[in-house]
Write a protein that holds these residues in place. Structure first.
Motif, PDB file in Angstrom:
ATOM      1  N   VAL A 316       0.848  -1.197   0.000  1.00  0.00           N
ATOM      2  CA  VAL A 316       0.000   0.000   0.000  1.00  0.00           C
ATOM      3  C   VAL A 316       0.880   1.243   0.000  1.00  0.00           C
ATOM      4  N   ALA A 317       0.557   2.180  -0.883  1.00  0.00           N
ATOM      5  CA  ALA A 317       1.313   3.432  -0.990  1.00  0.00           C
ATOM      6  C   ALA A 317       0.453   4.582  -0.476  1.00  0.00           C
ATOM      7  N   TYR A 318       1.041   5.412   0.390  1.00  0.00           N
ATOM      8  CA  TYR A 318       0.321   6.503   1.042  1.00  0.00           C
ATOM      9  C   TYR A 318       0.984   7.849   0.754  1.00  0.00           C
ATOM     10  N   ILE A 319       0.140   8.865   0.626  1.00  0.00           N
ATOM     11  CA  ILE A 319       0.617  10.252   0.686  1.00  0.00           C
ATOM     12  C   ILE A 319       0.117  10.853   2.002  1.00  0.00           C
ATOM     13  N   ASN A 320       0.844  11.815   2.501  1.00  0.00           N
ATOM     14  CA  ASN A 320       0.455  12.515   3.724  1.00  0.00           C
ATOM     15  C   ASN A 320      -0.318  13.762   3.328  1.00  0.00           C
TER      16      ASN A 320
END
Length: 331
Positions: A316-320
């Motif tokens: 899973v790839a996340y941005i803040n």
């Protein structure tokens, strides 16, 4: 419909008559006992298989039984589906059983909640180039921490072409510290919830029974390398289940909220993490989301919802979403 009614009437009449005749000649308990003791082993095995088959059919039809009676969970091949058909709720609740929390986590990972307009593949992982999360311009420093390599440097090498200095960490490879070209630095070191030179990893395809690794907290690693958290552009964690304890440390140290992008491969196995950890895991995951992290990409890495072999893994790839690029992050 008429034929069906007649058939049921015939069956009912036959069963009733048989029971009345049996009642006149022998007691039901005595009859069953005699039937069991006088039957052959083949007959007993056939009756057992038939009974299990009928029970499986019933559990398929009435899946809520599995949720109400935990002992029946072992007979269900998909407990998440059984719960979903019964009364599944996406809201995390620490009072839920460990497998319910696992199903909730998996369901959340599969829900994308940020659409990245400029998504680019960097080897086997994506990176979002939307502002303000994108990598710094080539004339500004870019530092990436990549934990978990297993001799696969596609992500690390791809980021090196964007003028990023990549620090690759993996104690399982049994390779000493070295430089891989000008931009990629390998360290035979792992990330942990605390500094531990004798860390004992879970036994899996990457480890041996006598393995002991040197791991350090992210804060200690940054201090050793002379970095600050605001200088890190991407943190990638693929650490085979240890991400849950590391997540607690990162939250407690206040590191995550200062990162623009975090890439994590989540792991849940039947025997790891320990079942008593799941309430804390759900609590930490809620804390992680509350910092503003939103999913812009995911990939299923394995599913098995049968209790004895429970597995769920996802990259899973996340941005803040609360990240604000400052001048200090460019130094």
């Amino acid at each position: 419909m008429k034929i069906t009614s007649q058939l049921w009437c015939f069956v009912y009449t036959g069963v009733t008559a048989s029971y009345r005749i049996m009642k006149l000649t022998i007691r039901p308990k005595e009859f069953l006992g005699r039937l069991y003791h006088e039957s052959s082993l083949r007959f007993r095995l056939l009756a057992l298989v038939l009974g299990m088959f009928l029970l499986t059919l019933l559990l398929t039809r009435y899946q809520s039984w599995c949720v109400k009676f935990p002992a029946l969970l072992w007979l269900r091949y998909d407990i998440c589906k059984a719960w979903e058909d019964f009364n599944f709720t996406p809201d995390f609740d620490q009072s839920h059983r460990w497998w319910q929390i696992a199903c909730q986590l998996e369901s959340d990972w599969e829900t994308i909640d940020y659409e990245c307009k400029d998504l680019r593949r960097m080897g086997n992982w994506p990176v979002c180039f939307d502002e303000p999360f994108r990598l710094p311009d080539k004339n500004k420093p870019c530092i990436v921490y990549s934990f978990g390599i297993a001799f696969d440097y596609r992500f690390d090498d791809a980021l090196a072409t964007f003028n990023c200095t990549v620090f690759s960490f993996d104690p399982s490879m049994n390779v000493e510290d070295h430089r891989r070209g000008d931009q990629v630095h390998f360290r035979k070191l792992g990330i942990g919830a605390k500094d531990d030179a004798e860390f004992k990893p879970r036994l899996d395809g990457y480890t041996k029974p006598d393995d002991h690794w040197n791991v350090m907290s992210l804060g200690s690693i940054m201090k050793m390398l002379g970095h600050t958290v605001t200088s890190i552009s991407i943190l990638k964690l693929d650490i085979e289940g240890n991400e849950w304890s590391v997540l607690t440390n990162l939250l407690d140290e206040g590191i995550l909220e200062k990162l623009p992008q975090v890439l994590i491969e989540w792991h849940i196995f039947n025997d790891s993490p320990p079942h008593e950890m799941y309430p804390k895991m759900s609590e930490d995951y809620i804390r992680f989301q509350s910092l503003g992290f939103r999913k812009f990409w995911m990939r299923n890495e394995g599913r098995n919802h049968w209790i004895p072999k429970m597995v769920t893994q996802a990259e899973v790839a996340y941005i803040n979403s609360k990240y604000i690029r400052t001048q200090s992050s460019l130094r």
